[in-house]
Design a protein around this motif. Sequence first.
Motif, short mmCIF file in Angstrom:
data_model
loop_
_atom_site.label_atom_id
_atom_site.label_comp_id
_atom_site.label_asym_id
_atom_site.label_seq_id
_atom_site.Cartn_x
_atom_site.Cartn_y
_atom_site.Cartn_z
N ALA A 169 0.84 -1.20 0.00
CA ALA A 169 0.00 0.00 0.00
C ALA A 169 0.88 1.26 0.00
O ALA A 169 0.58 2.25 -0.67
N ASP A 170 1.99 1.19 0.73
CA ASP A 170 2.93 2.32 0.74
C ASP A 170 3.57 2.51 -0.64
O ASP A 170 3.79 3.64 -1.10
N LEU A 171 3.84 1.39 -1.29
CA LEU A 171 4.45 1.45 -2.62
C LEU A 171 3.48 2.11 -3.61
O LEU A 171 3.89 2.94 -4.44
N ALA A 172 2.21 1.76 -3.50
CA ALA A 172 1.19 2.39 -4.38
C ALA A 172 1.13 3.89 -4.10
O ALA A 172 1.02 4.71 -5.03
N LEU A 214 12.33 -4.12 -1.31
CA LEU A 214 12.00 -2.84 -1.96
C LEU A 214 12.71 -2.70 -3.32
O LEU A 214 12.09 -2.29 -4.31
N VAL A 215 13.98 -3.07 -3.35
CA VAL A 215 14.73 -2.99 -4.62
C VAL A 215 14.06 -3.88 -5.66
O VAL A 215 13.87 -3.48 -6.82
N GLU A 216 13.67 -5.08 -5.23
CA GLU A 216 13.03 -6.03 -6.16
C GLU A 216 11.71 -5.46 -6.70
O GLU A 216 11.43 -5.53 -7.90
N ARG A 217 10.91 -4.87 -5.82
CA ARG A 217 9.62 -4.31 -6.23
C ARG A 217 9.81 -3.14 -7.19
O ARG A 217 9.06 -2.97 -8.15
#
Length: 244
Positions: A169-172, A214-217
């Motif tokens: 959700a934070d990434l979005a 995080l790097v992978e996403r």
Amino acid sequence: MARTIPVLEIFGPTIQGEGMVIGQKTMFVRTAGCDYRCRWCDSAFTWDGSAKEEIEQLTAEDIWQRLEAIGGRRFRHVTISGGNPLLLAALGELVALLHEKGVQVAVETQGSRWQDWLLDVDDVTISPKPPSSGMDTDWAMLDSIIRKLLADQNRTRRVSLKVVVFDEADLAYAKEVHRRYPGVPFYLQTGNADVEALDTNALRMKLFDQLDWLVERVAQSDELNDVHVLPQLHTLLWGTKRGV
Ligand SMILES: C[S@@+](CC[C@H](N)C(=O)[O-])C[C@H]1O[C@@H](n2cnc3c(N)ncnc32)[C@H](O)[C@@H]1O
Ligand SMILES: Nc1nc2[nH]cc(C(=O)O)c2c(=O)[nH]1
Ligand code: SF4
Ligand SMILES: [Mg+2]
């Protein structure tokens, strides 16, 4: 009469552990008080009352004397963080004094408040808060802050956005911020879920796992092509210790 500023910590020289000027040798001035209450705030003592006895009301000149007393001639960069320094109009006097002394100034803020002195700051980091924080973003305020900083070309200044990411959700949310301000250098920062960790080695392992995720996403995303991914370097080095 010089106005006073509520100060909780003055420390350094150390290095900036986060964001756009990561690695920059700097002193820190940490002000008291925040208009947010982030669930995972690693500096909650600035606003939760637990360190209220330690707050000192200092003028800009007092702060300069403290900086010199502990930093000597070993610095030429000062980072003002908090709490939210943008609650404090009187910090304009400190920014001006630091410049008079030939010192560069950085500020860390969440983008919820404006002061005109922000235009005089050399390194401005705006860190809007994702859903995991429990806070809501005032987009109109954030728009106006970014607009004012980008419109004023009177001095050389570095501006960046930095979003802490704990989960999907934070990434979005981070993508939404990046889409909204495409021209602003954009940083994604790993979240530290254990702000009271005592075992620094165990914490490092967790933070590296979080960074790996995080790097992978980001690597897999076609929306996050022009971004930087960083850990909190000071947390990797020194864990949850205060004043470093
Ligand atoms: C303590 S805040 C003070 C300045 C301002 N209130 C803000 O939030 O930007 C400084 C930076 O630390 C980040 N931060 C706070 N707690 C964190 C945590 N648990 N993990 C990662 N970053 C954190 C904030 O997002 C912010 O970028
Ligand atoms: N070394 C170091 N780097 C930092 N970058 C942002 C910090 C903050 O708490 O605002 C911080 C901090 O507390 N220490
Ligand atoms: S805005 Fe910054 S200081 Fe305030 S609660 Fe959130 S992380 Fe902590
Ligand atoms: Mg910190």
